[in-house]
Design a protein around this motif. Sequence first.
Motif, PDB file in Angstrom:
ATOM      1  N   GLY A   1       0.782  -1.218   0.000  1.00  0.00           N
ATOM      2  CA  GLY A   1       0.000   0.000   0.000  1.00  0.00           C
ATOM      3  C   GLY A   1       0.819   1.275   0.000  1.00  0.00           C
ATOM      4  N   ARG A   2       1.949   1.250   0.693  1.00  0.00           N
ATOM      5  CA  ARG A   2       2.800   2.440   0.746  1.00  0.00           C
ATOM      6  C   ARG A   2       3.333   2.773  -0.660  1.00  0.00           C
ATOM      7  NH1 ARG A   2       3.807   4.208   5.197  1.00  0.00           N
ATOM      8  NH2 ARG A   2       3.911   2.270   6.349  1.00  0.00           N
ATOM      9  N   VAL A   3       3.770   1.743  -1.377  1.00  0.00           N
ATOM     10  CA  VAL A   3       4.258   1.932  -2.744  1.00  0.00           C
ATOM     11  C   VAL A   3       3.104   2.376  -3.653  1.00  0.00           C
ATOM     12  CG1 VAL A   3       5.275   0.752  -4.742  1.00  0.00           C
ATOM     13  CG2 VAL A   3       6.162   0.303  -2.451  1.00  0.00           C
ATOM     14  N   ALA A   4       1.915   1.829  -3.439  1.00  0.00           N
ATOM     15  CA  ALA A   4       0.753   2.204  -4.242  1.00  0.00           C
ATOM     16  C   ALA A   4       0.436   3.697  -4.092  1.00  0.00           C
ATOM     17  CB  ALA A   4      -0.464   1.370  -3.851  1.00  0.00           C
ATOM     18  N   VAL A   5       0.490   4.206  -2.867  1.00  0.00           N
ATOM     19  CA  VAL A   5       0.217   5.631  -2.629  1.00  0.00           C
ATOM     20  C   VAL A   5       1.273   6.476  -3.352  1.00  0.00           C
ATOM     21  CG1 VAL A   5       0.118   7.461  -0.884  1.00  0.00           C
ATOM     22  CG2 VAL A   5      -1.012   5.262  -0.459  1.00  0.00           C
ATOM     23  N   ALA A   6       2.549   6.083  -3.245  1.00  0.00           N
ATOM     24  CA  ALA A   6       3.628   6.827  -3.903  1.00  0.00           C
ATOM     25  C   ALA A   6       3.463   6.797  -5.425  1.00  0.00           C
ATOM     26  CB  ALA A   6       4.989   6.249  -3.505  1.00  0.00           C
ATOM     27  N   GLN A   7       3.125   5.634  -5.982  1.00  0.00           N
ATOM     28  CA  GLN A   7       2.933   5.528  -7.427  1.00  0.00           C
ATOM     29  C   GLN A   7       1.714   6.330  -7.875  1.00  0.00           C
ATOM     30  OE1 GLN A   7       4.268   0.995  -7.620  1.00  0.00           O
ATOM     31  NE2 GLN A   7       3.715   1.776  -9.633  1.00  0.00           N
ATOM     32  N   PHE A   8       0.653   6.332  -7.091  1.00  0.00           N
ATOM     33  CA  PHE A   8      -0.525   7.133  -7.416  1.00  0.00           C
ATOM     34  C   PHE A   8      -0.137   8.608  -7.513  1.00  0.00           C
ATOM     35  CE2 PHE A   8      -3.791   9.967  -5.702  1.00  0.00           C
ATOM     36  CZ  PHE A   8      -4.733   9.868  -6.715  1.00  0.00           C
ATOM     37  N   GLN A   9       0.683   9.073  -6.572  1.00  0.00           N
ATOM     38  CA  GLN A   9       1.085  10.482  -6.553  1.00  0.00           C
ATOM     39  C   GLN A   9       1.971  10.856  -7.730  1.00  0.00           C
ATOM     40  OE1 GLN A   9       2.429  10.405  -2.297  1.00  0.00           O
ATOM     41  NE2 GLN A   9       1.390  12.391  -2.269  1.00  0.00           N
ATOM     42  N   SER A  10       2.781   9.920  -8.209  1.00  0.00           N
ATOM     43  CA  SER A  10       3.723  10.243  -9.283  1.00  0.00           C
ATOM     44  C   SER A  10       3.242   9.836 -10.672  1.00  0.00           C
ATOM     45  CB  SER A  10       5.078   9.591  -9.000  1.00  0.00           C
ATOM     46  OG  SER A  10       4.949   8.177  -9.019  1.00  0.00           O
ATOM     47  N   GLY A  11       2.167   9.054 -10.756  1.00  0.00           N
ATOM     48  CA  GLY A  11       1.707   8.574 -12.051  1.00  0.00           C
ATOM     49  C   GLY A  11       0.326   9.074 -12.402  1.00  0.00           C
ATOM     50  N   HIS A  12      -0.112   8.721 -13.575  1.00  0.00           N
ATOM     51  CA  HIS A  12      -1.461   9.073 -14.025  1.00  0.00           C
ATOM     52  C   HIS A  12      -2.187   7.771 -14.324  1.00  0.00           C
ATOM     53  CE1 HIS A  12      -0.535  13.301 -14.175  1.00  0.00           C
ATOM     54  NE2 HIS A  12       0.592  13.001 -14.786  1.00  0.00           N
ATOM     55  N   TYR A  13      -3.134   7.431 -13.464  1.00  0.00           N
ATOM     56  CA  TYR A  13      -3.847   6.165 -13.584  1.00  0.00           C
ATOM     57  C   TYR A  13      -5.329   6.406 -13.819  1.00  0.00           C
ATOM     58  CZ  TYR A  13       0.494   4.299 -11.809  1.00  0.00           C
ATOM     59  OH  TYR A  13       1.809   3.978 -11.668  1.00  0.00           O
ATOM     60  N   ASP A  14      -5.948   5.462 -14.529  1.00  0.00           N
ATOM     61  CA  ASP A  14      -7.386   5.513 -14.785  1.00  0.00           C
ATOM     62  C   ASP A  14      -8.161   4.754 -13.733  1.00  0.00           C
ATOM     63  OD1 ASP A  14      -7.454   6.882 -17.466  1.00  0.00           O
ATOM     64  OD2 ASP A  14      -6.099   5.221 -17.909  1.00  0.00           O
ATOM     65  N   LEU A  15      -7.483   3.812 -13.047  1.00  0.00           N
ATOM     66  CA  LEU A  15      -8.162   2.926 -12.109  1.00  0.00           C
ATOM     67  C   LEU A  15      -7.117   2.236 -11.241  1.00  0.00           C
ATOM     68  CD1 LEU A  15     -11.129   0.732 -12.851  1.00  0.00           C
ATOM     69  CD2 LEU A  15      -9.094  -0.466 -12.150  1.00  0.00           C
ATOM     70  N   ILE A  16      -7.515   1.868 -10.015  1.00  0.00           N
ATOM     71  CA  ILE A  16      -6.624   1.116  -9.126  1.00  0.00           C
ATOM     72  C   ILE A  16      -7.318  -0.178  -8.701  1.00  0.00           C
ATOM     73  CG2 ILE A  16      -5.403   1.075  -6.908  1.00  0.00           C
ATOM     74  CD1 ILE A  16      -5.247   4.150  -7.077  1.00  0.00           C
TER      75      ILE A  16
END
Length: 181
Positions: free
Chosen positions: A64-79
Motif C-alpha cells: 500500500g505504501r508503494v501504491a500511494v507513492a505511485q498514485f502520486q507520481s503517475g497518471h492512472y485511470d483505475l486502481i
Amino acid sequence: AMELVMRGSAGAAPASLLTVVSSHQSAMQGQRHVLLAEDNAINQRLVQGLLSKWGYSVDVAENGRVAVAQFQSGHYDLILMDMQMPEMGGVEATAEIRKIEQGHSRIPIIAMTANAMLGDKERCIEAGMDYYLSKPIKSDLLHHLLDQILQNQQIPDLAALAASVEVQPHSFDYAQALQSG
C-alpha cells in the motif's frame, strides 16, 4: 463466489449508483493505465496477464505504501487494490489516496481480497473504495466491470452484470499468463 458492492450506505442497496468520472489520462495514447496494488507475485502475474490481454497498461505496487507513492507520481485511470499487504494494507492506502485527492478528481478503486471477512466490505466502502471483489476473480466479470467503469457507464448490480456477461470457465489460460512476461 464473486461479490460486487457499490459505494453507498453500509448494509443497504444504494438507491443510485455512483458514476465515477476519472480525469486521469494514460501517458500512452488511448491506452488505459491501471495501478495494481498486490503483494502476491502469482496474483500479480495473473492480473497483469489479464489486463495486458485486454489492452491495459499496468504498473504493480507490492504494498500500500508503494501504491500511494505511485498514485502520486503517475497518471492512472483505475486502481485494483488488494486488502491485505505488508507495510500498508489496501484500506489504509485507499484512505491516504482519498486524502490526497480532496478537491480533485476521484480515481475508481476496486478492492480485491481472498479473505472475505465479516465487515471487510464495510471497511472498504468507509475507506473510499468504490467496488469490492472477492477472489478468485472471474475474468469475464472483471473485464466487463473495468470496461463499464472506464467508459463512465452506470454500473448495474452484480446480478444484472453477471446476467449480461457470458462467463467462460476456461476463458483465461493461467499457465500461459504465468509464463508470459
